[in-house]
Each structure stands twice: as C-alpha cells, then as structure tokens.
Design an enzyme around this catalytic site. Sequence first.
Site, PDB file in Angstrom:
ATOM      1  N   HIS A  26       5.425 -27.307   3.047  1.00  0.00           N
ATOM      2  CA  HIS A  26       4.405 -28.620   2.672  1.00  0.00           C
ATOM      3  C   HIS A  26       3.362 -28.330   1.639  1.00  0.00           C
ATOM      4  CE1 HIS A  26       6.322 -31.231   5.910  1.00  0.00           C
ATOM      5  NE2 HIS A  26       6.169 -30.061   6.536  1.00  0.00           N
ATOM      6  N   LYS A  54     -13.522   1.347  -4.557  1.00  0.00           N
ATOM      7  CA  LYS A  54     -14.630   1.671  -3.531  1.00  0.00           C
ATOM      8  C   LYS A  54     -15.877   2.349  -4.212  1.00  0.00           C
ATOM      9  CE  LYS A  54     -11.379   2.533   0.347  1.00  0.00           C
ATOM     10  NZ  LYS A  54     -10.714   3.309   1.197  1.00  0.00           N
ATOM     11  N   GLU A 112       0.928  -1.193   0.060  1.00  0.00           N
ATOM     12  CA  GLU A 112      -0.084   0.089  -0.057  1.00  0.00           C
ATOM     13  C   GLU A 112       0.808   1.226   0.025  1.00  0.00           C
ATOM     14  OE1 GLU A 112      -2.767   1.000   3.281  1.00  0.00           O
ATOM     15  OE2 GLU A 112      -4.330   0.301   1.763  1.00  0.00           O
TER      16      GLU A 112
HETATM   17  O1  F6P Z   1      -8.575   1.581   2.041  1.00  0.00           O
HETATM   18  C1  F6P Z   1      -7.300   1.706   2.630  1.00  0.00           C
HETATM   19  C2  F6P Z   1      -7.332   2.123   3.847  1.00  0.00           C
HETATM   20  O2  F6P Z   1      -7.495   3.305   4.067  1.00  0.00           O
HETATM   21  C3  F6P Z   1      -6.097   1.798   4.617  1.00  0.00           C
HETATM   22  O3  F6P Z   1      -5.090   2.746   4.330  1.00  0.00           O
HETATM   23  C4  F6P Z   1      -6.508   1.755   6.129  1.00  0.00           C
HETATM   24  O4  F6P Z   1      -5.646   1.202   6.956  1.00  0.00           O
HETATM   25  C5  F6P Z   1      -7.694   0.919   6.119  1.00  0.00           C
HETATM   26  O5  F6P Z   1      -8.464   1.488   4.892  1.00  0.00           O
HETATM   27  C6  F6P Z   1      -8.697   1.331   7.227  1.00  0.00           C
HETATM   28  O6  F6P Z   1      -9.238   2.671   7.174  1.00  0.00           O
HETATM   29  P1  F6P Z   1      -9.561   3.145   8.428  1.00  0.00           P
HETATM   30  O7  F6P Z   1      -8.914   2.886   9.819  1.00  0.00           O
HETATM   31  O8  F6P Z   1      -9.906   4.340   8.402  1.00  0.00           O
HETATM   32  O9  F6P Z   1     -11.092   2.387   8.912  1.00  0.00           O
END
Ligand code: F6P
Length: 499
Positions: free
Chosen positions: A351, A470, A320
């Site tokens: 394994h 998203k 990421e």
């Molecule tokens: O979608 C990626 C992300 O933004 C990550 O970087 C982050 O750790 C995760 O989603 C969860 O985000 P949050 O802690 O704001 O729920």
Amino acid sequence: MVNNKPASKQQTIETEFLNLDYSFQGLTSAQLKQYAAQKLPKNFNQLKQQLAKGEYKNKTEGRTVSHMLNRSIHNVVKAGNGKNRFTEIVRTLRSGKWLGATGKPIQNVVNIGVGGSDLGPMMGSFALKEFADDNTLHHLNTHFVSSMDGGQLYAVLPIIDPETTLFIIASKSFGTIDTLANVNTVKEWIKPKLTEKQWLANHVIGVSANNQAMTDFGIPPAQQISFADSVGGRFSLWSAIGLPIALTVGSNQFSKMLDGAKAMDDHFVQTDDPTQNIPTALALLGLYNREERQINNVAILPYDGRLRYLPSYMQQLDMESNGKQATHDNQPLKTPTGPIIWGGFGPNGQHAFFQHLHQGWDKFTADFIAVLHRQAPGFTTEVQNALREQQRLAVSNCLAHRKLMWEGFNSPQDPRNEYIGNHPTNLLYVDELTPHSFGALIAAYEHKVFTQGVIWGINSFDQPGVEKGKHCAVDILKTIDGHETQSFDPSTDAIIKRM
Ligand code: F6P
C-alpha cells in the site's frame, strides 16, 4: 513487452530449518553451479572453517572474527568474565526478584545502544515475544532507545519510573556518543527520585567488550556482562548484547535461537554443493544480480509482522559490511560491491512503495520472507483460527506479488495495466517462526554477507567509512556550542548561526 516464463520446475534448497526458493531468479541450478565455479575462491572451504573456528582474520582491525563461537549459551556465559552473570541476571529480572534501590521490583528495562547494540536485540525481542518461557512470573516491559537526538528517550521517559526501571547500557566500545548522550540525559532524569549511587547500584547493567570503561563509569562488577572484542557489533545479537531478547523470552528460548544459528552454521560449513547451500546460493544469486544484471539494490520484504525490524537489521549487516571500495589489501576496487539494502514489512509495502516496484522505472531485486503457518498460542480457538487465516492471506499476497514481479503482465492495449516484470527475487520461507528458525534465518544472512565479501576480496568486518562524519560532527558541535569559531562552508555556517 515482458514474458518471463515461470521456471519449468521449482528451484529450491530445503533444510529442516529454512528454505530458499529461487525459481524466480532465472537461473537453473546447473547455471548456478557453473557460476559458483567461476566465482568462489579455491580456498572457500578453508575460509569457512576459519570463520567457524573464530580464526578468520579481520586484518585492518588486527583481530579475529569470533561471532560463530557464540552459538551456545555456554560460550555467552563464559565470555561474561567466566561468571554466570547472563543467565543469573535474566532469571532474577524475569522473576521479579531484582529490586530497585527503594525496594520496588523492576518493571521496565530500557536498552540504550545503537547500531549492532540496538538493531539485533530489538528485532529479536519483537520477533520472538510469543515464545517467552511460561515460567515468567513477572511482566517486564522492554524499550529500546538508540537515537542520539533523544527523540526516543523523550517518548519513553514519561511512561517509566526511575524506581522501577533498569537501564542496559549496551555498547561494544562503551564510547559511542549516541549512547553516552542518552545515558547522560537519563542521569539527569533520575535525580528527583534516586541518587547516582543508588542508580548505579541497582538500576544499571553494562554490556560491553570494554570492561575498564564499564568500571570507570561506576557499574558494579556483578552488573557488567562482557563479550569478546572479536565479535563485531553487527554480529553481536548472539552475545551478551542479546540480553534484551533473553529477558523477553528467557534463557532457554534464547538458547534455542543460538541452536538455530548453529544449525545454519553447520549447513553452511558442511554443504559443499553451492546449489544446496542456502547462504552460498543467496550470495551467488545476489552477486549475479549485482554484476551481470547491474541491479544495485535489494528490498527485504518480510511477510510476517514479527519480522518487521528485519530490513533495518539487514541494512547494517550487509551495508556496513560490504559497502566498500577497497580490498583487504587496500587496493581500489574497479567493480561495485554490496548493494543498497532497503525494504519494509511486505503487506504494508503493497500500500506504499509496491506501485513503483511493479510499474516504476527502476531495477531492483527482493527477498520475500514468508512464514507458512502460525500457532497463535494464548487465544481462543476462534481467534487462533482467524489469525491463521490472516497468515494465509499474507502468504497468498507474498506469492502473488513475487510472481507478478518476475513474470510481469502484458497489456498492449492498456499500458496502465502493463507490468514490466523481470525483477528477480528470492523466497525465503519457514513452516513456523520459532526461536530456532529465526536464528537460522539471521545466520544465513550473516554467511551470505561473508561469502560475498570473500568473493569481492574485501574485509566485511570493519567499517572505516563511518568515522569521518563522526570527527567532523565533533568540530561542528564545538562551534555550535560556542567553544570554537570555525568556518565550514556557507550552508553549514548559516545553519550554525541560526542555531
Ligand atoms: O558507527 C558504527 C558502529 O561502530 C557500529 O559498527 C556499531 O554497531 C555501532 O557503531 C555501535 O557501537 P558500540 O556498540 O560500540 O556502541
């Protein structure tokens, strides 16, 4: 034919808290030094200082990067709105004094969070369980729920009781749909036994950088623990997001984990010689494998079961951060950046996927992670001895496979027994796994990722590439739910129709 000679002398960087053996990388320390001179930017020391002081700029998100400021429990607590909530909450829950709305002590804690709000706390809680402070009077079970489909919740709900369960809603943004979806289901599940008001008053802790959202959700101020917006999600296990770790081992041991990270920070910032600096050497060796040997993947292979969640943690930390195609200044990059990170618990991998590693066609590099000794407290001497023998068995396997992956084995008359070799690997090892050495190991990887990002000229602290999917999912869901009738493509449309 393969013929990688073992290095004529061990190539190693040793510290009191973590050691790196890079004898099977095929680079001498003199070559590594030369490579460092070519690759490290002139202002590298200055950038390290900025990072250490929380002044390094995450330009695209318009904030600084401050996870290194969290290497002390004092700062973790201070970030909690200046009130001593973190340690107080840990103490109350661990002593069995936190009562649910119907007067029963809390016995189960469920951490609902995803990404950085799940992977670090889960890995740390699992790895350090045996170091729980013995002043624990009360047994708390900790569970982790992250998946948006509810699959994990489905498995946890039948074994817990609303009256004796506390939920940590862990989300830096407090807006992640995966987490909110799980929380919504929980709100339905508590209904036969608790009202929402009771649930919020006694059964919920919010951990977030978004105080307003926690308040709007109805979490009482005393049950909100905040942390700075400048702590990236994947760098947040040192902050209040690490609450499940502290609940498992106690604030004192949590603090030792932070100390271990701090020791690694000091080593990283203060050691100028790249051949003596573990994170810098890791970064350069990785870079060499990526750019000079065109190896696009790294297998993370812990040989201690307590570190079994390390590979998935590392996937987020590295991929990421450094899976980027554009520079800081939004210029397209012409050379590849971060590799694919994968892996698994080494002994079990033997394994499963090791056959491909030894005799398949693909190039790879790997980090073996070994713990040389084990105390195994809490068992009879006989069981302790047996467990120590198992530790030795695991280490011997780790050393054997690492050796074979580099040196290979020639068997011209019997190709089935030919081992290709020439796979460069690191061995990261500690004498014992402790909160301190664990903290140092994770911090070393953080700094490796930072160093590679600096060399590639990318911003390792944003993640724009996860957003498009998203948004697209929101449109698809509206159509699945029948609120809209959009057409996407024949395949997507057919699945939606079938749903
Ligand atoms: O979608 C990626 C992300 O933004 C990550 O970087 C982050 O750790 C995760 O989603 C969860 O985000 P949050 O802690 O704001 O729920």
